[in-house]
Scaffold this active site. Sequence first.
Site, PDB file in Angstrom:
ATOM      1  N   GLU A 293     -44.551  32.865  19.609  1.00 60.20           N
ATOM      2  CA  GLU A 293     -44.633  32.579  18.349  1.00 60.20           C
ATOM      3  C   GLU A 293     -46.051  31.966  17.893  1.00 60.20           C
ATOM      4  O   GLU A 293     -45.838  31.179  16.723  1.00 60.20           O
ATOM      5  CB  GLU A 293     -43.373  31.901  17.944  1.00 60.20           C
ATOM      6  CG  GLU A 293     -42.132  32.887  18.202  1.00 60.20           C
ATOM      7  CD  GLU A 293     -41.585  33.642  17.117  1.00 60.20           C
ATOM      8  OE1 GLU A 293     -41.949  33.341  15.745  1.00 60.20           O
ATOM      9  OE2 GLU A 293     -41.016  34.828  17.357  1.00 60.20           O
TER      10      GLU A 293
ATOM     11  N   HIS B   4     -38.867  26.595  15.660  1.00 61.63           N
ATOM     12  CA  HIS B   4     -40.256  26.192  16.164  1.00 61.63           C
ATOM     13  C   HIS B   4     -40.389  24.986  16.350  1.00 61.63           C
ATOM     14  O   HIS B   4     -39.629  24.004  15.562  1.00 61.63           O
ATOM     15  CB  HIS B   4     -41.411  27.078  15.124  1.00 61.63           C
ATOM     16  CG  HIS B   4     -41.666  28.290  14.952  1.00 61.63           C
ATOM     17  ND1 HIS B   4     -41.450  28.743  13.688  1.00 61.63           N
ATOM     18  CD2 HIS B   4     -41.350  29.416  16.028  1.00 61.63           C
ATOM     19  CE1 HIS B   4     -41.465  30.169  14.003  1.00 61.63           C
ATOM     20  NE2 HIS B   4     -41.426  30.671  15.025  1.00 61.63           N
TER      21      HIS B   4
ATOM     22  N   CYS C  99     -46.418  25.238   8.547  1.00 62.03           N
ATOM     23  CA  CYS C  99     -46.073  26.724   8.764  1.00 62.03           C
ATOM     24  C   CYS C  99     -46.907  27.415   8.274  1.00 62.03           C
ATOM     25  O   CYS C  99     -47.271  28.732   8.688  1.00 62.03           O
ATOM     26  CB  CYS C  99     -44.765  27.102   8.213  1.00 62.03           C
ATOM     27  SG  CYS C  99     -43.164  26.237   8.974  1.00 62.03           S
TER      28      CYS C  99
HETATM   29  O1  SUG Z   1     -40.151  33.316  11.018  1.00 61.59           O
HETATM   30  N1  SUG Z   1     -39.269  32.957   7.778  1.00 61.59           N
HETATM   31  C1  SUG Z   1     -40.200  32.472   8.772  1.00 61.59           C
HETATM   32  C2  SUG Z   1     -40.430  31.349   8.701  1.00 61.59           C
HETATM   33  C3  SUG Z   1     -41.807  30.755   9.717  1.00 61.59           C
HETATM   34  C4  SUG Z   1     -42.089  29.087   9.668  1.00 61.59           C
HETATM   35  N2  SUG Z   1     -42.969  29.113  10.416  1.00 61.59           N
HETATM   36  C5  SUG Z   1     -43.253  28.094  11.336  1.00 61.59           C
HETATM   37  N3  SUG Z   1     -42.237  27.169  11.631  1.00 61.59           N
HETATM   38  N4  SUG Z   1     -44.189  27.946  12.004  1.00 61.59           N
HETATM   39  C6  SUG Z   1     -39.526  32.591  10.186  1.00 61.59           C
HETATM   40  O2  SUG Z   1     -38.362  32.527  10.300  1.00 61.59           O
HETATM   41  C7  SUG Z   1     -37.737  34.478   6.379  1.00 61.59           C
HETATM   42  C8  SUG Z   1     -37.886  35.873   5.835  1.00 61.59           C
HETATM   43  C9  SUG Z   1     -36.647  36.260   4.947  1.00 61.59           C
HETATM   44  O3  SUG Z   1     -35.496  35.562   5.263  1.00 61.59           O
HETATM   45  O4  SUG Z   1     -36.841  37.051   4.146  1.00 61.59           O
HETATM   46  C10 SUG Z   1     -38.789  34.161   7.570  1.00 61.59           C
HETATM   47  O5  SUG Z   1     -39.213  35.049   8.181  1.00 61.59           O
END
Ligand code: SUG
Length: 462
Positions: free
Chosen positions: A174, A250, A373
């Site tokens: 990730e 994460h 993020c």
């Molecule tokens: O991968 N949300 C992302 C958020 C990522 C956050 N990144 C870090 N913590 N670095 C994920 O879960 C939600 C999409 C939706 O539900 O429509 C989403 O993909």
Amino acid sequence: MTTKEMNFDGLVGPTHNYSGLSYGNVASMEHGQLASNPKKAALQGLAKMHTLMSLGIEQAILPPQERPFLPILHSLGFTGSETEILEKAWKTDPKIVMACSSAACMWAANAATVSPSADSNDERVHITPANLITKFHRSFEASTTGLILYRIFNHPAYFAHHYPLPYHPDYADEGGANHTRFCRTFDQPGIHLFVYGRSLDNQNQVLPKKFPARQTDEASKSIARLHRLSPSRIVFAQQNPDAIDAGVFHNDVISVGHQNVFLFHERAFVNTKDVIHQLQNLMEAHCQIPMIPLEVKESEVTLEEAVKTYLFNSQIATLADQTMALIAPQECKNSSSVSAVLQKLIENKNQPIRQVIYQDIRESMQNGGGPACLRLRVVLKKREYDAMNPHVRLTEELYQKLVQWVEKHYRDQLLPKDLADPQLLKEGRQALDELSNLLQLGPIYSFQRMTGPAPPLPEKRS
Ligand code: SUG
């Protein structure tokens, strides 16, 4: 200019929506099917970049990817005109169209792992796009991410581009969200913390009971090898499975490091005390500076409140006077326990964070993405900075142009059911075509490659 840390933020794409696609990401699960506001989301993201730029931090843009992504629908066997393909896929299962339309590449911390040339034994900046295989809707980001990063950092003597790790659950990766680099100053070699949720070779490990562990130890170790990092300067640590089950999908949701400062929750890791000791020892030995551990106890902020407010997904920035600022999500201000911790932090004169700047990025927060993020950190020496594509760097002029571009192309409201609308596909393509010209990145999207000049193949990677 000497060596600097740059932030590359993912520009929010025109299909930003709430589809509830990320099991284990509490905000995404809670807000699924709500109406989103893509225009507001993109403007909030740009405003956050502008805040950083105004603080004197180097800021750059990663463009959104094309969504809905028709090549995936083709590969799933949907045929006919583009309108028919969208219609058939929606009828088969709306979740397919939702996944192909996700604007999740905006969370650039997951785009790649990047390590600076000062830490690598071939003195190059190493870049590995994350395979993101745990979530279907993110599993097709890596090839376009790799191409975009290649177009930005295109100098073989300075930049080593790697392919994503093998697309297998054993190597689930990730990216930068699970990687933290500590250093004394950015030009000096640093030490690395790689955090994983599960490991293949440890039968005795405790795993999360509810939610998936997205990063493997094997993936982290492979990245460290690929990037030619010195094994003596690395700590590999397991995330606390209870934290994953509380929604910490994460590591950047539960800790943030910057230079020699480390803000973390006491329940971030399996044996947090030991992880901090290891980091302290490596800092002393290799960076000749003590680490400043800033621990937040469960009794001060619960894991649940940490996930709700994204306190640990704040960004830390070093200002010109060498003090630091914490760029925190607005949600932290509204939580009494988090506000109290931040107040105590600022009053603590034994650490360099002197101010907290609250940023409204609610549209992103509702999908589980805070300030950190949205950004990928890249440390560049002057020669590397000079060699990168300069057109992605944020300036006041580019900021104004991007605001206008968003105002012109983005919708004010989007519901998941709008994602199969062929008009949205058309609008998105027009917007992205204009953007890639503005950022002078060449043809990076499949719809441009089909009609535009042939790309220089093969893209050379090492
Ligand atoms: O991968 N949300 C992302 C958020 C990522 C956050 N990144 C870090 N913590 N670095 C994920 O879960 C939600 C999409 C939706 O539900 O429509 C989403 O993909």
